[in-house]
Design a protein around this motif. Structure first.
Motif, PDB file in Angstrom:
ATOM      1  N   VAL A  57     -44.602  57.377 -17.417  1.00  0.00           N
ATOM      2  CA  VAL A  57     -43.221  57.344 -17.890  1.00  0.00           C
ATOM      3  C   VAL A  57     -42.527  56.126 -17.295  1.00  0.00           C
ATOM      4  O   VAL A  57     -42.587  55.881 -16.093  1.00  0.00           O
ATOM      5  CB  VAL A  57     -42.466  58.625 -17.480  1.00  0.00           C
ATOM      6  N   CYS A  58     -41.872  55.364 -18.177  1.00  0.00           N
ATOM      7  CA  CYS A  58     -41.142  54.167 -17.767  1.00  0.00           C
ATOM      8  C   CYS A  58     -39.644  54.398 -17.953  1.00  0.00           C
ATOM      9  O   CYS A  58     -39.231  55.219 -18.787  1.00  0.00           O
ATOM     10  CB  CYS A  58     -41.614  52.981 -18.618  1.00  0.00           C
ATOM     11  N   LEU A  59     -38.842  53.676 -17.196  1.00  0.00           N
ATOM     12  CA  LEU A  59     -37.382  53.798 -17.319  1.00  0.00           C
ATOM     13  C   LEU A  59     -36.933  53.557 -18.759  1.00  0.00           C
ATOM     14  O   LEU A  59     -36.012  54.223 -19.256  1.00  0.00           O
ATOM     15  CB  LEU A  59     -36.693  52.804 -16.385  1.00  0.00           C
ATOM     16  N   THR A  60     -37.603  52.639 -19.462  1.00  0.00           N
ATOM     17  CA  THR A  60     -37.209  52.321 -20.838  1.00  0.00           C
ATOM     18  C   THR A  60     -37.609  53.405 -21.829  1.00  0.00           C
ATOM     19  O   THR A  60     -37.250  53.332 -23.008  1.00  0.00           O
ATOM     20  CB  THR A  60     -37.821  50.980 -21.291  1.00  0.00           C
ATOM     21  N   ASN A  61     -38.349  54.419 -21.387  1.00  0.00           N
ATOM     22  CA  ASN A  61     -38.712  55.556 -22.252  1.00  0.00           C
ATOM     23  C   ASN A  61     -37.591  56.582 -22.360  1.00  0.00           C
ATOM     24  O   ASN A  61     -37.593  57.420 -23.273  1.00  0.00           O
ATOM     25  CB  ASN A  61     -39.948  56.271 -21.725  1.00  0.00           C
ATOM     26  N   ILE A  62     -36.646  56.541 -21.431  1.00  0.00           N
ATOM     27  CA  ILE A  62     -35.626  57.584 -21.362  1.00  0.00           C
ATOM     28  C   ILE A  62     -34.768  57.631 -22.630  1.00  0.00           C
ATOM     29  O   ILE A  62     -34.257  58.688 -22.997  1.00  0.00           O
ATOM     30  CB  ILE A  62     -34.748  57.403 -20.102  1.00  0.00           C
ATOM     31  N   ASN A  63     -34.662  56.518 -23.334  1.00  0.00           N
ATOM     32  CA  ASN A  63     -33.795  56.497 -24.515  1.00  0.00           C
ATOM     33  C   ASN A  63     -34.345  57.302 -25.694  1.00  0.00           C
ATOM     34  O   ASN A  63     -33.622  57.568 -26.652  1.00  0.00           O
ATOM     35  CB  ASN A  63     -33.538  55.046 -24.961  1.00  0.00           C
ATOM     36  N   ARG A  64     -35.646  57.747 -25.635  1.00  0.00           N
ATOM     37  CA  ARG A  64     -36.196  58.390 -26.827  1.00  0.00           C
ATOM     38  C   ARG A  64     -37.293  59.414 -26.567  1.00  0.00           C
ATOM     39  O   ARG A  64     -37.678  60.144 -27.488  1.00  0.00           O
ATOM     40  CB  ARG A  64     -36.762  57.322 -27.776  1.00  0.00           C
ATOM     41  N   LYS A  71     -36.242  61.739 -13.066  1.00  0.00           N
ATOM     42  CA  LYS A  71     -37.174  62.390 -12.144  1.00  0.00           C
ATOM     43  C   LYS A  71     -38.638  62.160 -12.514  1.00  0.00           C
ATOM     44  O   LYS A  71     -39.518  62.258 -11.659  1.00  0.00           O
ATOM     45  CB  LYS A  71     -36.895  63.893 -12.085  1.00  0.00           C
ATOM     46  N   THR A  72     -38.905  61.893 -13.808  1.00  0.00           N
ATOM     47  CA  THR A  72     -40.309  61.765 -14.226  1.00  0.00           C
ATOM     48  C   THR A  72     -40.789  60.319 -14.311  1.00  0.00           C
ATOM     49  O   THR A  72     -41.973  60.076 -14.542  1.00  0.00           O
ATOM     50  CB  THR A  72     -40.544  62.447 -15.591  1.00  0.00           C
ATOM     51  N   VAL A  73     -39.900  59.358 -14.141  1.00  0.00           N
ATOM     52  CA  VAL A  73     -40.310  57.953 -14.179  1.00  0.00           C
ATOM     53  C   VAL A  73     -41.406  57.702 -13.146  1.00  0.00           C
ATOM     54  O   VAL A  73     -41.298  58.110 -11.988  1.00  0.00           O
ATOM     55  CB  VAL A  73     -39.108  57.015 -13.927  1.00  0.00           C
ATOM     56  N   GLY A  74     -42.481  57.060 -13.564  1.00  0.00           N
ATOM     57  CA  GLY A  74     -43.594  56.749 -12.682  1.00  0.00           C
ATOM     58  C   GLY A  74     -44.712  57.771 -12.699  1.00  0.00           C
ATOM     59  O   GLY A  74     -45.799  57.517 -12.176  1.00  0.00           O
ATOM     60  N   LYS A  75     -44.470  58.931 -13.319  1.00  0.00           N
ATOM     61  CA  LYS A  75     -45.500  59.966 -13.398  1.00  0.00           C
ATOM     62  C   LYS A  75     -46.290  59.801 -14.704  1.00  0.00           C
ATOM     63  O   LYS A  75     -45.782  59.283 -15.694  1.00  0.00           O
ATOM     64  CB  LYS A  75     -44.865  61.361 -13.362  1.00  0.00           C
ATOM     65  N   TYR A  76     -47.544  60.262 -14.697  1.00  0.00           N
ATOM     66  CA  TYR A  76     -48.338  60.191 -15.915  1.00  0.00           C
ATOM     67  C   TYR A  76     -47.756  61.118 -16.974  1.00  0.00           C
ATOM     68  O   TYR A  76     -47.407  62.274 -16.689  1.00  0.00           O
ATOM     69  CB  TYR A  76     -49.792  60.556 -15.627  1.00  0.00           C
ATOM     70  N   LYS A  77     -47.679  60.612 -18.191  1.00  0.00           N
ATOM     71  CA  LYS A  77     -47.060  61.377 -19.270  1.00  0.00           C
ATOM     72  C   LYS A  77     -47.757  62.704 -19.520  1.00  0.00           C
ATOM     73  O   LYS A  77     -47.104  63.717 -19.778  1.00  0.00           O
ATOM     74  CB  LYS A  77     -47.031  60.539 -20.549  1.00  0.00           C
ATOM     75  N   VAL A  78     -49.080  62.715 -19.465  1.00  0.00           N
ATOM     76  CA  VAL A  78     -49.789  63.971 -19.737  1.00  0.00           C
ATOM     77  C   VAL A  78     -49.512  65.009 -18.654  1.00  0.00           C
ATOM     78  O   VAL A  78     -49.467  66.214 -18.933  1.00  0.00           O
ATOM     79  CB  VAL A  78     -51.306  63.749 -19.904  1.00  0.00           C
ATOM     80  N   SER A 204     -35.123  42.091 -22.436  1.00  0.00           N
ATOM     81  CA  SER A 204     -36.466  42.230 -22.988  1.00  0.00           C
ATOM     82  C   SER A 204     -37.491  42.491 -21.900  1.00  0.00           C
ATOM     83  O   SER A 204     -37.444  41.887 -20.823  1.00  0.00           O
ATOM     84  CB  SER A 204     -36.861  40.957 -23.742  1.00  0.00           C
ATOM     85  N   CYS A 205     -38.429  43.409 -22.203  1.00  0.00           N
ATOM     86  CA  CYS A 205     -39.531  43.672 -21.280  1.00  0.00           C
ATOM     87  C   CYS A 205     -40.435  42.453 -21.144  1.00  0.00           C
ATOM     88  O   CYS A 205     -41.226  42.363 -20.204  1.00  0.00           O
ATOM     89  CB  CYS A 205     -40.367  44.852 -21.758  1.00  0.00           C
ATOM     90  N   ARG A 206     -40.329  41.537 -22.086  1.00  0.00           N
ATOM     91  CA  ARG A 206     -41.183  40.357 -22.069  1.00  0.00           C
ATOM     92  C   ARG A 206     -40.987  39.552 -20.786  1.00  0.00           C
ATOM     93  O   ARG A 206     -41.942  39.029 -20.209  1.00  0.00           O
ATOM     94  CB  ARG A 206     -40.883  39.491 -23.286  1.00  0.00           C
ATOM     95  N   THR A 207     -39.741  39.446 -20.330  1.00  0.00           N
ATOM     96  CA  THR A 207     -39.451  38.659 -19.132  1.00  0.00           C
ATOM     97  C   THR A 207     -38.924  39.511 -17.980  1.00  0.00           C
ATOM     98  O   THR A 207     -38.714  38.994 -16.887  1.00  0.00           O
ATOM     99  CB  THR A 207     -38.417  37.561 -19.456  1.00  0.00           C
ATOM    100  N   CYS A 211     -42.477  48.158 -15.877  1.00  0.00           N
ATOM    101  CA  CYS A 211     -43.496  49.198 -15.973  1.00  0.00           C
ATOM    102  C   CYS A 211     -43.788  49.753 -14.581  1.00  0.00           C
ATOM    103  O   CYS A 211     -43.810  49.000 -13.598  1.00  0.00           O
ATOM    104  CB  CYS A 211     -44.778  48.635 -16.581  1.00  0.00           C
ATOM    105  N   PRO A 212     -44.012  51.073 -14.469  1.00  0.00           N
ATOM    106  CA  PRO A 212     -44.285  51.668 -13.162  1.00  0.00           C
ATOM    107  C   PRO A 212     -45.530  51.068 -12.519  1.00  0.00           C
ATOM    108  O   PRO A 212     -46.462  50.645 -13.228  1.00  0.00           O
ATOM    109  CB  PRO A 212     -44.510  53.157 -13.499  1.00  0.00           C
ATOM    110  N   PRO A 213     -45.586  51.026 -11.190  1.00  0.00           N
ATOM    111  CA  PRO A 213     -46.782  50.534 -10.505  1.00  0.00           C
ATOM    112  C   PRO A 213     -48.025  51.301 -10.948  1.00  0.00           C
ATOM    113  O   PRO A 213     -47.984  52.524 -11.089  1.00  0.00           O
ATOM    114  CB  PRO A 213     -46.469  50.800  -9.032  1.00  0.00           C
ATOM    115  N   GLY A 214     -49.085  50.579 -11.215  1.00  0.00           N
ATOM    116  CA  GLY A 214     -50.330  51.220 -11.619  1.00  0.00           C
ATOM    117  C   GLY A 214     -50.455  51.460 -13.104  1.00  0.00           C
ATOM    118  O   GLY A 214     -51.458  52.009 -13.561  1.00  0.00           O
ATOM    119  N   ALA A 215     -49.442  51.053 -13.873  1.00  0.00           N
ATOM    120  CA  ALA A 215     -49.504  51.223 -15.326  1.00  0.00           C
ATOM    121  C   ALA A 215     -50.675  50.429 -15.873  1.00  0.00           C
ATOM    122  O   ALA A 215     -50.859  49.254 -15.542  1.00  0.00           O
ATOM    123  CB  ALA A 215     -48.203  50.775 -15.973  1.00  0.00           C
TER     124      ALA A 215
END
Length: 252
Positions: A57-64, A71-78, A204-207, A211-215
């Protein structure tokens, strides 16, 4: 006797609920689309579910994404999805695969064990690989086309891949599946023309990759980083869940 599925049973009946309880569904991709698909499948009474994703889970995922919170940022989605599933229904048999589906990892999955497969991933080669294997095993599959860069959730339709239009991903899939002799494929797609994301490097994520460490797969590796919003991929995911439920129950 009243239970958590009583309101659903009023619509579908006892036999359908038994069919759902005994069904095993695999959802590949637990993102903006797949997360809502899983949510609806579990709340509808599906008894066994496989969830497949290697992302965190990334911070930019929270919007959708339904599983994304501070609380879940950085944890595996599954892992987050599995915990959520069991909070909704502790009786569900959940199998979590921390895995990116591809031709290289396909042998880890025995498709004949599934009653239905949901393709909610966005890599063309992996989608094709999955569809070919599902059809080889005669397992029903539904595939999601592009949900990014869209703003109108009312434009989604359920149809055969060869009846799609407008969607750039569907265009590629039509060509590739035709070349491989695939005759039909149920898909959810949008007729809304894709919008072009703003070219603003400050957001932009481009620059500014966070992404969480270990992604395993960072956004910067993508050819284009699409814009997204809460009320579009979620609708696609719920439509997919509806198709799966109705097909498993034989209800229309």
């Amino acid at each position: 006797m009243l239970n958590q599925f009583s309101r659903t049973e009023l619509l579908l009946g006892n036999e359908a609920m038994d069919a759902l309880k005994n069904a095993r569904v695999a959802v590949f991709g637990i993102g903006g689309v797949g997360g809502f698909t899983v949510e609806a499948l579990v709340r509808s009474g599906v008894g066994s579910i496989d969830i497949i994703d290697d992302d965190k889970v990334c911070l930019t995922n929270i919007n959708r994404q339904i599983i994304a919170t501070r609380k879940t940022v950085g944890k595996y989605k599954v892992d987050v999805m599995k915990e959520r599933i069991l909070e909704i229904n502790p009786q569900v048999n959940v199998t979590a695969h921390q895995c990116f589906y591809s031709a290289e990892t396909a042998e880890q999955f025995e498709f004949s064990n599934y009653d239905y497969i949901v393709d909610a991933i966005d890599t063309v080669s992996a989608k094709i690989e999955m569809i070919l294997r599902a059809q080889e095993k005669n397992v029903p599959i539904i595939s999601c086309m592009g949900a990014g860069n869209k703003l109108d959730p009312t434009k989604f339709e359920v149809t055969d891949i060869y009846k799609t239009s407008m969607c750039p991903l569907a265009k590629v899939m039509r060509r590739e599946l035709k070349n491989r002799g695939v005759k039909k494929l149920k898909v959810v797609y949008s007729k809304e023309p894709a919008r072009k994301p703003l070219e603003d490097m400050s957001i932009s994520c481009r620059t500014n990759c966070i992404c969480p460490p270990g992604a395993e797969r960072k956004c910067t590796a993508k050819r284009q980083i699409p814009g997204s919003i809460a009320f579009v991929p979620s609708v696609a995911g719920l439509i997919i869940a509806g198709e799966v439920i109705k097909d498993l129950c034989g209800v229309r």
